[in-house]
Design an enzyme around this catalytic site. Structure first.
Site, PDB file in Angstrom:
ATOM      1  N   LYS A   1       0.906  -1.264   0.014  1.00  0.00           N
ATOM      2  CA  LYS A   1      -0.033   0.041   0.002  1.00  0.00           C
ATOM      3  C   LYS A   1       0.793   1.418   0.200  1.00  0.00           C
ATOM      4  O   LYS A   1       2.000   1.425   0.179  1.00  0.00           O
ATOM      5  CB  LYS A   1      -0.919  -0.046   1.194  1.00  0.00           C
ATOM      6  CG  LYS A   1      -1.749  -1.372   1.304  1.00  0.00           C
ATOM      7  CD  LYS A   1      -2.954  -1.494   0.433  1.00  0.00           C
ATOM      8  CE  LYS A   1      -3.494  -2.733   0.607  1.00  0.00           C
ATOM      9  NZ  LYS A   1      -4.769  -2.815   0.531  1.00  0.00           N
ATOM     10  N   GLN A   2       0.219   2.162  -0.304  1.00  0.00           N
ATOM     11  CA  GLN A   2       1.009   3.881  -0.327  1.00  0.00           C
ATOM     12  C   GLN A   2       1.748   3.801   1.126  1.00  0.00           C
ATOM     13  O   GLN A   2       2.848   4.621   0.996  1.00  0.00           O
ATOM     14  CB  GLN A   2       0.137   4.923  -0.460  1.00  0.00           C
ATOM     15  CG  GLN A   2      -0.385   4.935  -1.700  1.00  0.00           C
ATOM     16  CD  GLN A   2      -1.936   4.307  -1.654  1.00  0.00           C
ATOM     17  OE1 GLN A   2      -2.092   3.488  -1.000  1.00  0.00           O
ATOM     18  NE2 GLN A   2      -2.873   4.814  -2.952  1.00  0.00           N
TER      19      GLN A   2
END
Ligand code: PLP
Length: 379
Positions: free
Chosen positions: A184-185
């Site tokens: 994920k980011q």
């Protein structure tokens, strides 16, 4: 600088450095590995980052969605309207509560749950709407909010995204859930965050349910409601705090790589009909994606998506079918009777979608290898 031709271009790669190592060491040496000061510190900084009044850290995106749905009042025999084009967790959480995940088809441009289709799927049993900001593209929240039902946002792929009417994803006041798995980011290894509006009772309920149903003023082993162990450790929160310090850099890195891909693949889009992610503002001016993955749609008439994937693998490029339609998974077919043909846009997109390697520090030569391999495969 020449690299061995066998270097595999990975699908994803987290940005972890000395800051994260140092932060973890400090927690280990402090002796307080859980229920310590890093939890509220991470919650407060994360909430501020997306413009939410408050936030609760949880053990994963999935557990965050579960608690947010419970807090929205979803229970047995009710229905939750959501997207069939998502990671399976966003539908599973309704099933955890004995509610029925009710799907509606997606918008062919943004790939998000289509508000009109969702409205048509609402019944008197609908307890909540659960739109997903798929691949980081903001779902049309004003349209969902106008339906007058509780809304829980799956923002697990959307850190850094912004809505057309102003707020960042996670900052509208609906419970919105982020995930911190390694691709994920922002990552804490595993982890999640529920952002929400200013209601203190809501956070109190979520904080209690993530901690075995204990109220903050209750003694050890006294519990006033059913709860879970959905806590996030101080070790994970310390990593999250270090990741927040570099979030802008990481988001900028993803946007840069997406720009390289778009430029390199423009020819295949024009001449071969390769599908690229929709640009910002695709449905409403001002919508902004928080880049999560770079997913292309393999054109009809050539090699199939799975053939493309194998051919890329032979060329040292990882890729992944992304995402399979949830309603066609065997659990969903068998439990709820879903079948092929019910959500044709989703099924069509799911059958052709392929995630390419995509991460903040991806190099231009790696993007070139991927796009050259793809051009080669598509002929
Ligand atoms: C990653 C993700 C989740 C779940 O997150 P976990 O932290 O792996 O539990 C839920 N929904 C979507 C759309 C996701 O991409």
């Amino acid at each position: 600088m020449s690299r061995p031709p066998t270097e595999v271009v990975p699908l994803a790669q987290p940005v972890i450095g000395e800051a994260e190592e140092q932060a973890v060491l400090e927690v280990l040496r402090s002796g307080q590995l859980s229920l310590g000061p890093r939890v509220p510190a991470f919650e407060e900084r994360f909430a501020a980052r997306v413009g939410a009044a408050q936030a609760s850290a949880v053990s994963s995106g999935t557990t965050g969605l579960h608690l947010a749905l419970r807090a929205a009042g979803v229970g047995a025999g009710q229905e939750v309207v959501t997207s069939p084009f998502s990671f399976v967790a966003s539908a599973n959480v309704a099933a955890y509560e004995g509610a029925r995940p009710v799907f509606a088809d997606i918008d062919p441009v943004t790939l998000n749950l289509d508000p009109q289709a969702a409205a048509a799927a609402v019944t008197e049993r609908t307890a909540a709407l659960l739109p997903v900001h798929i691949f980081g593209y903001p779902a049309d929240l004003p349209a969902f909010e106008a339906m007058g039902l509780p809304v829980v946002e799956d923002a697990c792929e959307a850190l850094g995204a912004r809505h057309h009417d102003g707020p960042a994803v996670g900052g509208r006041g609906n419970p919105a859930v982020f995930g911190f798995y390694a691709n994920k980011q922002l990552t804490t290894g595993e982890g999640g965050m529920i952002t929400m509006g200013a209601d203190p009772a809501l956070k109190a309920r979520i904080d209690s349910e993530r901690n075995q149903g204990r109220a903050p003023d209750m003694g050890w082993l006294d519990h006033d409601r059913l709860g879970f162990n959905y806590r996030l450790s101080d070790i994970a929160c310390a990593i999250g705090l270090a990741q927040l310090d570099r979030l802008d850099d990481m988001l900028a890195g993803r946007a840069r790589v997406a720009g390289w891909y778009r430029e390199a693949l423009a020819g295949l889009e024009r001449e071969r009909g390769l599908g690229l992610p929709c640009p910002d503002g695709a449905r409403h001016a001002g919508e902004q994606r928080g880049w999560f993955v770079f997913v292309v749609q393999v054109p009809r008439g050539g090699p199939t998506r799975d053939e493309v994937m194998l051919a890329l693998r032979d060329r040292g490029v990882q890729s992944k079918p992304y995402l399979p339609a949830i309603h066609l998974m065997s659990f969903y077919r068998e439990t709820y009777g879903y079948r092929e043909g019910q959500f044709p846009v989703c099924e069509d997109v799911a059958a052709s979608s392929l995630a390419l390697p995509f991460f903040p520090r991806m190099r231009a030569d790696q993007v070139e290898r991927v796009t050259a391999a793809l051009a080669d495969v598509l002929g």
